[in-house]
Design a protein around this motif. Structure first.
Motif, mmCIF file in Angstrom:
data_model
loop_
_atom_site.group_PDB
_atom_site.id
_atom_site.type_symbol
_atom_site.label_atom_id
_atom_site.label_comp_id
_atom_site.label_asym_id
_atom_site.label_seq_id
_atom_site.Cartn_x
_atom_site.Cartn_y
_atom_site.Cartn_z
ATOM 1 N N TYR A 1 35.074 -54.907 -24.072
ATOM 2 C CA TYR A 1 34.851 -55.231 -22.664
ATOM 3 C C TYR A 1 35.610 -54.262 -21.750
ATOM 4 C CZ TYR A 1 32.864 -59.756 -24.008
ATOM 5 O OH TYR A 1 32.076 -60.751 -24.527
ATOM 6 N N VAL A 2 34.874 -53.698 -20.798
ATOM 7 C CA VAL A 2 35.480 -52.843 -19.779
ATOM 8 C C VAL A 2 35.580 -53.630 -18.462
ATOM 9 C CG1 VAL A 2 35.231 -50.698 -18.457
ATOM 10 C CG2 VAL A 2 34.469 -50.796 -20.832
ATOM 11 N N TYR A 3 34.570 -54.453 -18.229
ATOM 12 C CA TYR A 3 34.512 -55.240 -16.994
ATOM 13 C C TYR A 3 33.819 -56.575 -17.266
ATOM 14 C CZ TYR A 3 33.021 -56.954 -12.473
ATOM 15 O OH TYR A 3 32.808 -57.759 -11.407
ATOM 16 N N ILE A 4 34.336 -57.631 -16.717
ATOM 17 C CA ILE A 4 33.697 -58.952 -16.843
ATOM 18 C C ILE A 4 33.786 -59.632 -15.489
ATOM 19 C CG2 ILE A 4 33.715 -61.180 -18.045
ATOM 20 C CD1 ILE A 4 36.004 -58.710 -19.447
ATOM 21 N N ASN A 5 32.669 -60.101 -14.956
ATOM 22 C CA ASN A 5 32.770 -60.764 -13.649
ATOM 23 C C ASN A 5 33.138 -62.242 -13.825
ATOM 24 O OD1 ASN A 5 30.349 -61.942 -14.415
ATOM 25 N ND2 ASN A 5 29.360 -61.611 -12.447
ATOM 26 N N GLU A 6 33.376 -62.912 -12.700
ATOM 27 C CA GLU A 6 33.882 -64.286 -12.770
ATOM 28 C C GLU A 6 32.869 -65.249 -13.353
ATOM 29 O OE1 GLU A 6 35.845 -65.614 -9.245
ATOM 30 O OE2 GLU A 6 37.108 -63.817 -9.189
ATOM 31 N N ILE B 1 30.794 -69.018 -17.621
ATOM 32 C CA ILE B 1 29.792 -69.291 -18.652
ATOM 33 C C ILE B 1 30.458 -69.365 -20.027
ATOM 34 C CG2 ILE B 1 27.760 -68.332 -19.844
ATOM 35 C CD1 ILE B 1 27.030 -67.078 -17.017
ATOM 36 N N MET B 2 31.365 -68.437 -20.285
ATOM 37 C CA MET B 2 32.002 -68.369 -21.602
ATOM 38 C C MET B 2 33.270 -69.220 -21.680
ATOM 39 S SD MET B 2 30.016 -66.107 -23.181
ATOM 40 C CE MET B 2 30.484 -64.657 -24.113
ATOM 41 N N ALA B 3 33.607 -69.897 -20.586
ATOM 42 C CA ALA B 3 34.778 -70.775 -20.553
ATOM 43 C C ALA B 3 36.066 -70.057 -20.965
ATOM 44 C CB ALA B 3 34.544 -72.021 -21.411
ATOM 45 N N HIS B 4 36.251 -68.864 -20.475
ATOM 46 C CA HIS B 4 37.478 -68.115 -20.732
ATOM 47 C C HIS B 4 37.880 -67.360 -19.478
ATOM 48 C CE1 HIS B 4 38.428 -68.431 -25.012
ATOM 49 N NE2 HIS B 4 37.130 -68.600 -25.197
ATOM 50 N N ASP B 5 39.152 -67.021 -19.398
ATOM 51 C CA ASP B 5 39.627 -66.217 -18.284
ATOM 52 C C ASP B 5 39.211 -64.765 -18.520
ATOM 53 O OD1 ASP B 5 40.915 -64.830 -16.343
ATOM 54 O OD2 ASP B 5 42.938 -65.525 -16.839
ATOM 55 N N PRO B 6 38.311 -64.238 -17.696
ATOM 56 C CA PRO B 6 37.791 -62.884 -17.950
ATOM 57 C C PRO B 6 38.877 -61.806 -17.991
ATOM 58 C CG PRO B 6 37.034 -63.725 -15.816
ATOM 59 C CD PRO B 6 37.706 -64.850 -16.515
ATOM 60 N N LYS B 7 39.980 -62.052 -17.281
ATOM 61 C CA LYS B 7 41.041 -61.021 -17.263
ATOM 62 C C LYS B 7 41.620 -60.776 -18.654
ATOM 63 C CE LYS B 7 42.639 -62.335 -12.755
ATOM 64 N NZ LYS B 7 42.307 -63.720 -13.002
#
Ligand code: MN
Length: 212
Positions: A158-163, A168-174
């Motif tokens: 992952y390079v970028y994940i939006n909020e 949707i994936m129930a995780h903190d994208p950061k």
């Protein structure tokens, strides 16, 4: 570029030099609303006139030198600065470079050199501002959309994940950035996840359901 006269503040402690510069700049078609002979005054004038550019000497009257003033002007107002100075020693140059000047002209200089540096600085700054605006706009869209959007590098990290992806994936994208895609998929659904990634890679789109 717009047609109104670009405003330049001249910062220089020797009044003969500053008035000569002002005159030259006006002949070239720029507006010089004021002159500062100290760093403190330079910051004050930049706040007051919001110039398009600041022409900055380094050794000045007062406590603050041209580099200190340039630092404040850049951070606070995002106004491009060109140094115009007799200083070329290593230590000064290093300090000056940290402020990311658009040019560093050493006295004595050719008038043509000054004009070209000013025009390049104005153009470059305008391009940067436009790019920043577009990036802010994209960020806003990516942040507020309900679509889950993410970007992977060639190794599926992952390079970028939006909020929305995070929701949707129930995780903190950061926490995902740098991790391999599929890290958060339930182990029993890893196959579904990888197949979806493959499809995404080939078709640019994939619909799938997997546990996380
Ligand atoms: Mn000086």
């Amino acid at each position: 570029m717009s047609n109104y006269k670009k405003k330049i503040i001249v910062v220089e402690d020797k009044s003969i030099v500053s008035h000569d510069l002002k005159r030259r700049l006006e002949i070239l078609g720029y507006e010089v609303p004021d002159i500062a002979s100290s760093g403190e005054k330079a910051v004050e004038l930049a706040r007051e006139h919001k110039p398009d550019l600041v022409l900055m000497d380094i050794q000045l009257e007062g406590e603050m030198d041209g580099i200190d003033a340039a630092n404040i002007i850049k951070d606070e107002m995002d106004i491009p600065v060109i140094y115009l100075t007799a200083f070329t020693d290593e230590a000064t140059l290093k300090r000056a470079m940290i402020t990311e000047p658009y040019a560093y002209i050493v006295k004595p200089f050719e008038p043509r050199e000054l004009q070209i540096s000013i025009e390049i600085a104005l153009y470059k700054h305008e391009m940067e501002s436009e790019l920043e605006e577009k990036t802010d706009f994209l960020d806003l869209i990516l942040k507020n959309t309900e679509e889950g959007i993410f970007v992977l590098d060639d190794d599926f990290n992952y390079v970028y994940i939006n909020e929305a992806s995070g929701r949707i994936m129930a995780h903190d994208p950061k926490e995902w950035v740098g991790k391999r895609a599929g890290t958060h998929v339930h182990p029993e659904d890893a196959g579904i996840g990888m197949a979806a990634l493959q499809e995404l890679y080939e078709k640019g789109k994939a619909d799938f359901v997997a546990r996380v």
